[in-house]
Design a protein around this motif. Structure first.
Motif, mmCIF file in Angstrom:
data_model
loop_
_atom_site.group_PDB
_atom_site.id
_atom_site.type_symbol
_atom_site.label_atom_id
_atom_site.label_comp_id
_atom_site.label_asym_id
_atom_site.label_seq_id
_atom_site.Cartn_x
_atom_site.Cartn_y
_atom_site.Cartn_z
ATOM 1 N N SER A 1 38.391 18.249 20.314
ATOM 2 C CA SER A 1 38.692 16.892 19.874
ATOM 3 C C SER A 1 40.043 16.853 19.201
ATOM 4 N N GLY A 20 44.226 34.044 9.757
ATOM 5 C CA GLY A 20 45.689 33.956 9.677
ATOM 6 C C GLY A 20 46.189 32.564 9.351
ATOM 7 N N GLY A 48 42.838 19.055 7.754
ATOM 8 C CA GLY A 48 42.203 18.517 8.959
ATOM 9 C C GLY A 48 40.776 19.033 9.112
ATOM 10 N N GLY A 103 42.776 20.922 16.240
ATOM 11 C CA GLY A 103 43.930 21.232 15.407
ATOM 12 C C GLY A 103 45.180 20.826 16.165
ATOM 13 N N ALA A 104 46.259 20.582 15.424
ATOM 14 C CA ALA A 104 47.449 19.986 16.039
ATOM 15 C C ALA A 104 47.962 20.681 17.309
ATOM 16 N N LEU A 132 45.989 29.050 7.026
ATOM 17 C CA LEU A 132 45.546 28.579 5.708
ATOM 18 C C LEU A 132 45.414 27.058 5.636
ATOM 19 N N HIS A 133 45.652 26.373 6.740
ATOM 20 C CA HIS A 133 45.598 24.901 6.717
ATOM 21 C C HIS A 133 44.147 24.423 6.711
ATOM 22 N N ASP A 134 43.833 23.532 5.750
ATOM 23 C CA ASP A 134 42.426 23.109 5.731
ATOM 24 C C ASP A 134 42.209 21.603 5.618
ATOM 25 N N ASP A 187 41.063 14.503 16.917
ATOM 26 C CA ASP A 187 41.077 14.087 15.515
ATOM 27 C C ASP A 187 39.661 14.089 14.951
ATOM 28 N N ALA A 188 39.573 13.801 13.642
ATOM 29 C CA ALA A 188 38.279 13.918 12.966
ATOM 30 C C ALA A 188 37.277 12.869 13.440
ATOM 31 N N SER A 219 39.153 25.488 13.659
ATOM 32 C CA SER A 219 40.382 24.725 13.497
ATOM 33 C C SER A 219 41.568 25.686 13.454
ATOM 34 N N THR A 250 50.766 27.547 16.054
ATOM 35 C CA THR A 250 50.777 28.129 17.403
ATOM 36 C C THR A 250 50.493 29.635 17.306
ATOM 37 N N PHE A 296 39.813 5.297 12.334
ATOM 38 C CA PHE A 296 40.774 6.400 12.216
ATOM 39 C C PHE A 296 41.306 6.771 13.606
HETATM 40 CO CO1 B1M Z 1 52.107 24.196 7.371
HETATM 41 N N1 B1M Z 1 52.796 24.033 9.182
HETATM 42 N N2 B1M Z 1 52.689 26.061 7.322
HETATM 43 N N3 B1M Z 1 51.468 24.163 5.557
HETATM 44 N N4 B1M Z 1 51.927 22.339 7.548
HETATM 45 C C1 B1M Z 1 52.551 22.767 9.861
HETATM 46 C C2 B1M Z 1 51.245 22.798 10.627
HETATM 47 C C3 B1M Z 1 53.836 22.651 10.797
HETATM 48 C C4 B1M Z 1 53.617 21.793 12.044
HETATM 49 C C5 B1M Z 1 55.030 22.177 9.946
HETATM 50 C C6 B1M Z 1 56.315 22.112 10.740
HETATM 51 O O1 B1M Z 1 56.962 23.123 10.947
HETATM 52 N N5 B1M Z 1 56.691 20.938 11.191
HETATM 53 C C7 B1M Z 1 54.123 24.162 11.110
HETATM 54 C C8 B1M Z 1 53.414 24.740 12.324
HETATM 55 C C9 B1M Z 1 54.336 24.930 13.500
HETATM 56 C C10 B1M Z 1 53.560 25.482 14.637
HETATM 57 O O2 B1M Z 1 53.027 26.544 14.579
HETATM 58 N N6 B1M Z 1 53.499 24.701 15.707
HETATM 59 C C11 B1M Z 1 53.651 24.816 9.816
HETATM 60 C C12 B1M Z 1 54.083 26.094 9.360
HETATM 61 C C13 B1M Z 1 55.131 26.787 10.232
HETATM 62 C C14 B1M Z 1 53.584 26.695 8.191
HETATM 63 C C15 B1M Z 1 53.955 28.031 7.599
HETATM 64 C C16 B1M Z 1 54.128 29.188 8.607
HETATM 65 C C17 B1M Z 1 55.243 27.811 6.785
HETATM 66 C C18 B1M Z 1 55.844 29.069 6.206
HETATM 67 O O3 B1M Z 1 55.294 29.643 5.310
HETATM 68 N N7 B1M Z 1 56.980 29.464 6.783
HETATM 69 C C19 B1M Z 1 52.807 28.304 6.618
HETATM 70 C C20 B1M Z 1 51.652 29.075 7.263
HETATM 71 C C21 B1M Z 1 50.603 29.472 6.277
HETATM 72 C C22 B1M Z 1 49.392 29.947 7.014
HETATM 73 O O4 B1M Z 1 48.582 29.156 7.425
HETATM 74 N N8 B1M Z 1 49.278 31.270 7.178
HETATM 75 C C23 B1M Z 1 52.382 26.918 6.289
HETATM 76 C C24 B1M Z 1 51.802 26.557 5.084
HETATM 77 C C25 B1M Z 1 51.417 25.280 4.738
HETATM 78 C C26 B1M Z 1 50.884 24.905 3.356
HETATM 79 C C27 B1M Z 1 49.954 25.970 2.754
HETATM 80 C C28 B1M Z 1 52.074 24.710 2.463
HETATM 81 C C29 B1M Z 1 50.224 23.498 3.647
HETATM 82 C C30 B1M Z 1 48.698 23.587 3.965
HETATM 83 C C31 B1M Z 1 47.867 23.094 2.820
HETATM 84 C C32 B1M Z 1 46.431 22.952 3.231
HETATM 85 O O5 B1M Z 1 46.066 22.744 4.372
HETATM 86 N N9 B1M Z 1 45.586 23.090 2.228
HETATM 87 C C33 B1M Z 1 50.922 23.089 4.932
HETATM 88 C C34 B1M Z 1 50.946 21.756 5.424
HETATM 89 C C35 B1M Z 1 50.358 20.689 4.515
HETATM 90 C C36 B1M Z 1 51.467 21.432 6.686
HETATM 91 C C37 B1M Z 1 51.674 20.034 7.291
HETATM 92 C C38 B1M Z 1 52.838 19.396 6.545
HETATM 93 C C39 B1M Z 1 50.507 19.083 7.249
HETATM 94 C C40 B1M Z 1 49.216 19.620 7.887
HETATM 95 C C41 B1M Z 1 48.109 18.645 7.595
HETATM 96 O O6 B1M Z 1 47.334 18.860 6.697
HETATM 97 N N10 B1M Z 1 48.101 17.510 8.313
HETATM 98 C C42 B1M Z 1 52.028 20.384 8.802
HETATM 99 C C43 B1M Z 1 53.078 19.465 9.404
HETATM 100 C C44 B1M Z 1 52.473 18.178 9.888
HETATM 101 O O7 B1M Z 1 51.385 18.170 10.460
HETATM 102 N N11 B1M Z 1 53.160 17.108 9.648
HETATM 103 C C45 B1M Z 1 52.310 21.835 8.755
HETATM 104 C C46 B1M Z 1 47.144 16.415 8.062
HETATM 105 C C47 B1M Z 1 45.826 16.710 8.779
HETATM 106 C C48 B1M Z 1 44.880 15.535 8.567
HETATM 107 O O8 B1M Z 1 46.096 16.808 10.147
HETATM 108 O O9 B1M Z 1 45.613 19.258 10.141
HETATM 109 O O10 B1M Z 1 46.496 18.106 12.233
HETATM 110 P P1 B1M Z 1 45.676 18.079 11.010
HETATM 111 O O11 B1M Z 1 44.173 17.766 11.412
HETATM 112 C C49 B1M Z 1 43.833 16.716 12.306
HETATM 113 C C50 B1M Z 1 43.752 17.170 13.776
HETATM 114 O O12 B1M Z 1 44.600 18.259 14.064
HETATM 115 C C51 B1M Z 1 42.298 17.432 14.003
HETATM 116 O O13 B1M Z 1 41.656 16.491 13.147
HETATM 117 C C52 B1M Z 1 42.401 16.353 11.944
HETATM 118 C C53 B1M Z 1 42.215 14.959 11.432
HETATM 119 O O14 B1M Z 1 42.482 13.998 12.393
HETATM 120 N N12 B1M Z 1 41.693 18.722 13.738
HETATM 121 C C54 B1M Z 1 40.506 19.048 14.338
HETATM 122 C C55 B1M Z 1 42.025 19.712 12.895
HETATM 123 N N13 B1M Z 1 41.108 20.684 12.945
HETATM 124 C C56 B1M Z 1 40.160 20.290 13.813
HETATM 125 C C57 B1M Z 1 38.958 20.903 14.220
HETATM 126 C C58 B1M Z 1 38.165 20.222 15.151
HETATM 127 C C59 B1M Z 1 38.545 18.997 15.662
HETATM 128 C C60 B1M Z 1 39.714 18.376 15.266
HETATM 129 O O15 B1M Z 1 37.001 20.693 15.593
HETATM 130 C C61 B1M Z 1 36.395 21.767 14.921
#
Ligand code: B1M
Length: 211
Positions: A193, A98, A104, A176-177, A100-102, A195-196, A146, A150, A52
């Motif tokens: 870290s 604050g 990752g 987290g991203a 809700l993303h889970d 990624d996972a 996580s 921002t 991965f």
């Molecule tokens: Co949201 N969202 N989202 N979202 N969402 C993002 C993160 C965003 C980048 C989309 C975008 O605008 N392009 C953006 C954030 C912008 C920013 O702040 N920089 C965003 C936004 C703005 C929002 C809302 C504010 C949208 C709105 O309502 N206007 C809102 C906020 C809600 C809230 O949290 N209060 C919101 C809501 C949602 C959903 C609920 C619809 C859904 C979440 C569903 C869920 O998680 N159950 C969602 C989703 C799915 C995304 C995207 C599309 C995908 C995130 C994801 O799951 N990625 C995302 C855009 C994108 O990333 N393409 C986006 C896959 C996952 C495997 O990766 O989470 O990065 P990730 O985890 C990685 C690493 O980051 C790391 O390891 C993981 C695996 O390798 N990692 C860790 C994560 N946690 C770790 C902890 C560790 C170590 C590593 O140690 C403890």
């Protein structure tokens, strides 16, 4: 290179349906539950984490591997409990207040479980006080935070501060991203870290340093 055990290979390839028979074969061959976890399952998840990290596999493959591992644990956990065997390390993980993303965070939890850690998952939108309360209750070796937004990075900072202020000695890993190593250092986390897969390395490094 040594050929991998069929159970290890089944976990890597996520062949969930084959897992119960393969576990049974190990038990029939006289292997105990603990060594099946340590020598057959954990190496499988280690390979998954490495692949991965190198972008050789992606989230879906990782999820099916974790499901295959869970299938094995369903059989082995009662045996481990009966034998009084517990994972060596406990971790608490959650997505900060604050946020809700889970997805990752769940992957990190799965990989930590795959590395034979007990993981208590507090879920999403976890206030600092809830982390502190859970740490006081479960006394974990490690806490994972996580954040995907921002706008929730300040909540990660507040959570680290609340844990430090509570004076409980525990190692904190963040990710987290939007999180960077620089931010992790700035807020006083012990590890970061990307990624996972790397989350396992970060955890094991901190746990080894503690020992
Ligand atoms: Co949201 N969202 N989202 N979202 N969402 C993002 C993160 C965003 C980048 C989309 C975008 O605008 N392009 C953006 C954030 C912008 C920013 O702040 N920089 C965003 C936004 C703005 C929002 C809302 C504010 C949208 C709105 O309502 N206007 C809102 C906020 C809600 C809230 O949290 N209060 C919101 C809501 C949602 C959903 C609920 C619809 C859904 C979440 C569903 C869920 O998680 N159950 C969602 C989703 C799915 C995304 C995207 C599309 C995908 C995130 C994801 O799951 N990625 C995302 C855009 C994108 O990333 N393409 C986006 C896959 C996952 C495997 O990766 O989470 O990065 P990730 O985890 C990685 C690493 O980051 C790391 O390891 C993981 C695996 O390798 N990692 C860790 C994560 N946690 C770790 C902890 C560790 C170590 C590593 O140690 C403890």
């Amino acid at each position: 290179m040594n050929e991998l055990h069929p159970l290890t290979q089944a976990v890597i390839n996520g062949r969930r349906k084959e897992v119960p028979d393969l576990v049974q074969q190990c038990l029939d061959a006289g292997e105990d539950a603990k060594s099946i976890v340590q020598d057959r399952l954990v190496p499988g998840m280690t390979v998954v984490g490495e692949r991965f990290k190198k972008n050789e596999i992606f989230v879906p493959e990782m999820l099916v591997a974790a499901r295959a591992m869970k299938e094995a644990l369903k059989i082995l956990e009662p045996l481990l409990v009966a034998a009084g065997v517990r994972p060596e390390h406990t971790a608490i993980i959650g997505t900060v207040e604050g946020d809700l993303h889970d997805i990752g965070k769940n992957l990190v939890a799965m990989m930590w479980k795959g590395a034979n850690m007990e993981v208590i998952d507090l879920g999403v939108n976890v206030p600092p006080a809830k982390f502190v309360e859970a740490i006081a209750q479960h006394k974990p070796h490690l806490v994972g935070l996580s954040a995907l937004l921002t706008t929730t990075m300040p909540a990660m900072r507040t959570t680290v501060k609340a844990i430090r202020d509570a004076g409980i000695p525990v190692k904190i890993v963040v990710g987290g991203a939007p999180i960077t190593r620089e931010f992790a250092e700035e807020i006083g986390a012990d590890g970061y870290s990307r990624d996972a897969g790397s989350a396992v390395d970060a955890a094991l490094e901190l746990l080894r340093a503690k020992a």
